[in-house]
Design an enzyme around this catalytic site. Sequence first.
Site, PDB file in Angstrom:
ATOM      1  N   PHE A 137      38.420  42.011  44.925  1.00 11.00           N
ATOM      2  CA  PHE A 137      38.793  40.839  44.138  1.00 11.00           C
ATOM      3  C   PHE A 137      40.296  40.653  44.202  1.00 11.00           C
ATOM      4  O   PHE A 137      41.044  41.565  43.874  1.00 11.00           O
ATOM      5  CB  PHE A 137      38.348  40.961  42.679  1.00 11.00           C
ATOM      6  CG  PHE A 137      38.669  39.723  41.880  1.00 11.00           C
ATOM      7  CD1 PHE A 137      37.830  38.619  41.923  1.00 11.00           C
ATOM      8  CD2 PHE A 137      39.826  39.643  41.116  1.00 11.00           C
ATOM      9  CE1 PHE A 137      38.143  37.449  41.218  1.00 11.00           C
ATOM     10  CE2 PHE A 137      40.147  38.481  40.409  1.00 11.00           C
ATOM     11  CZ  PHE A 137      39.300  37.400  40.452  1.00 11.00           C
ATOM     12  N   ASP A 222      46.652  45.827  46.461  1.00 11.28           N
ATOM     13  CA  ASP A 222      46.545  45.001  45.269  1.00 11.28           C
ATOM     14  C   ASP A 222      46.384  45.944  44.081  1.00 11.28           C
ATOM     15  O   ASP A 222      45.314  46.499  43.858  1.00 11.28           O
ATOM     16  CB  ASP A 222      45.337  44.057  45.422  1.00 11.28           C
ATOM     17  CG  ASP A 222      45.111  43.184  44.197  1.00 11.28           C
ATOM     18  OD1 ASP A 222      45.646  43.513  43.119  1.00 11.28           O
ATOM     19  OD2 ASP A 222      44.372  42.185  44.317  1.00 11.28           O
ATOM     20  N   LYS A 251      48.609  41.715  35.813  1.00 10.87           N
ATOM     21  CA  LYS A 251      47.978  42.056  34.527  1.00 10.87           C
ATOM     22  C   LYS A 251      48.893  42.734  33.483  1.00 10.87           C
ATOM     23  O   LYS A 251      49.427  42.059  32.627  1.00 10.87           O
ATOM     24  CB  LYS A 251      46.721  42.865  34.778  1.00 10.87           C
ATOM     25  CG  LYS A 251      45.637  41.982  35.441  1.00 10.87           C
ATOM     26  CD  LYS A 251      44.252  42.534  35.281  1.00 10.87           C
ATOM     27  CE  LYS A 251      43.205  41.471  35.527  1.00 10.87           C
ATOM     28  NZ  LYS A 251      42.867  41.222  36.929  1.00 10.87           N
TER      29      LYS A 251
HETATM   30  C1  LIG Z   1      42.865  40.171  37.930  1.00 15.31           C
HETATM   31  C2  LIG Z   1      43.072  40.488  39.353  1.00 15.31           C
HETATM   32  C3  LIG Z   1      43.617  39.545  40.228  1.00 15.31           C
HETATM   33  C4  LIG Z   1      43.925  38.130  39.834  1.00 15.31           C
HETATM   34  O1  LIG Z   1      44.923  38.052  38.857  1.00 15.31           O
HETATM   35  P1  LIG Z   1      45.160  36.651  38.107  1.00 15.31           P
HETATM   36  O2  LIG Z   1      46.351  36.927  37.225  1.00 15.31           O
HETATM   37  O3  LIG Z   1      43.921  36.340  37.345  1.00 15.31           O
HETATM   38  O4  LIG Z   1      45.444  35.640  39.140  1.00 15.31           O
HETATM   39  C5  LIG Z   1      43.818  39.930  41.545  1.00 15.31           C
HETATM   40  N1  LIG Z   1      43.522  41.179  41.959  1.00 15.31           N
HETATM   41  C6  LIG Z   1      43.016  42.097  41.132  1.00 15.31           C
HETATM   42  C7  LIG Z   1      42.714  43.467  41.648  1.00 15.31           C
HETATM   43  C8  LIG Z   1      42.747  41.785  39.803  1.00 15.31           C
HETATM   44  O5  LIG Z   1      42.192  42.687  39.005  1.00 15.31           O
END
Ligand SMILES: *Cc1c(COP(=O)(O)O)cnc(C)c1O
Length: 398
Positions: A137, A222, A251
């Site tokens: 994700f 990420d 986050k």
């Molecule tokens: C939450 C998340 C995102 C997206 O972040 P947003 O601030 O909602 O755009 C991307 N990568 C990971 C691993 C996430 O947990």
Amino acid sequence: MSNKTNDIASLYEQCIVPVYTPDVAIVSGSGSKVVDIENMQYIDLTSGIATLACGHCHPAVVKAITEQASTIVHSSNLFYNPNMAILAQKLSKASGGYKSFFTNSGAEANENMVKIARKWGAENGGRYEVIVFHQGFHGRTLAMCAATAQEKIQKGFDPMPTGFAYADYNDVESVKAVINERTVAIMLEPIQGEGGVIEATPEFLKGVEALCKEHNLLLLMDEIQTGMGRTGSLFAWEQTEVKPDMFTLAKALGGGLPLGAVLVRPDLADMMKPGMLGSTFGGNPCACAAALAVLKTIEEENLLENAKKVGEQFREALEALMETYPQILEVRGKGLILGMVMEGSAKDVVESCRMGGVLCCTAGEHVVRFLPSLNISEKNIEEALEIISDSLEAIFEE
Ligand SMILES: *Cc1c(COP(=O)(O)O)cnc(C)c1O
């Protein structure tokens, strides 16, 4: 639902694009407790989807935000922003020298990480394709939808932006199979969060790193969900044997305010020129002030240690529940990102917990995900566990 919650729900129905499915209205919070509009109290094991590393309304974070808000809220990147400079310095020190580019969200951070990788690729053999992983994700912008190899995220939004190739997580051979002359980078989460709390194996990470070396590819991580201490180190990659060329945070970075960052190997960073990237709000003074308070609090209150210790306690207790409830197939994760894999619906468990006074969330259909604040106490975890246990009983032993 009483009148107050119903009133909010009906405004949602009338006026908000119906993409979210909330059931309670949270109006205040302190530490790991929140209160809804009906005055019901909950133990919050979501911490704003892993955003509130220091819990709700931590005095240091509140002070930093309010003081900054009453001094100057925003000035833009046309001008020097002292808070951004100091935050970048702290992140550089904590990461061993990476340079920062600040954004407002996780998806925006990932977009910019991919842009930098493409810029480098353009100058290194005309390459642009990024390998990403199934169940990963990376966010909801169009390019990050394309990078998010999940049907439910992509379906109906065709055509997807191109430039991504897909491989299987924890399967080096599948990565090898998609590398070609266009490949520029491999992007992965050290622990797949939304995808079901699935941790990368050391062998996989070593294998990916070796492929990067062999084919001159960038390794992008990420760390939007795993970063800022959640796994027990400030960045999850610190506990692995590999080091990314770039990684993203978001986050928990801004202590609840919208803030993301790409951390970039200095030589890659210095390839970028004025005007190549930009963001109006990126690195906003208030968000950076909050981030500085978060980093200070993590250090002063030993929150990495706490995440490890309480995470271990929580994990063991969840594993113990497996004896009573064979419907729990597995408990996985690290530090304070934990997944309880259910045979059946995770949503049912989340709902039952909420009615009992514990907030948690799902990660896919079968995984209940726990993301408490890094400063949650052992006592709060014990309280929560009792409710989780009762909630499982309510579902499985009626
Ligand atoms: C939450 C998340 C995102 C997206 O972040 P947003 O601030 O909602 O755009 C991307 N990568 C990971 C691993 C996430 O947990």
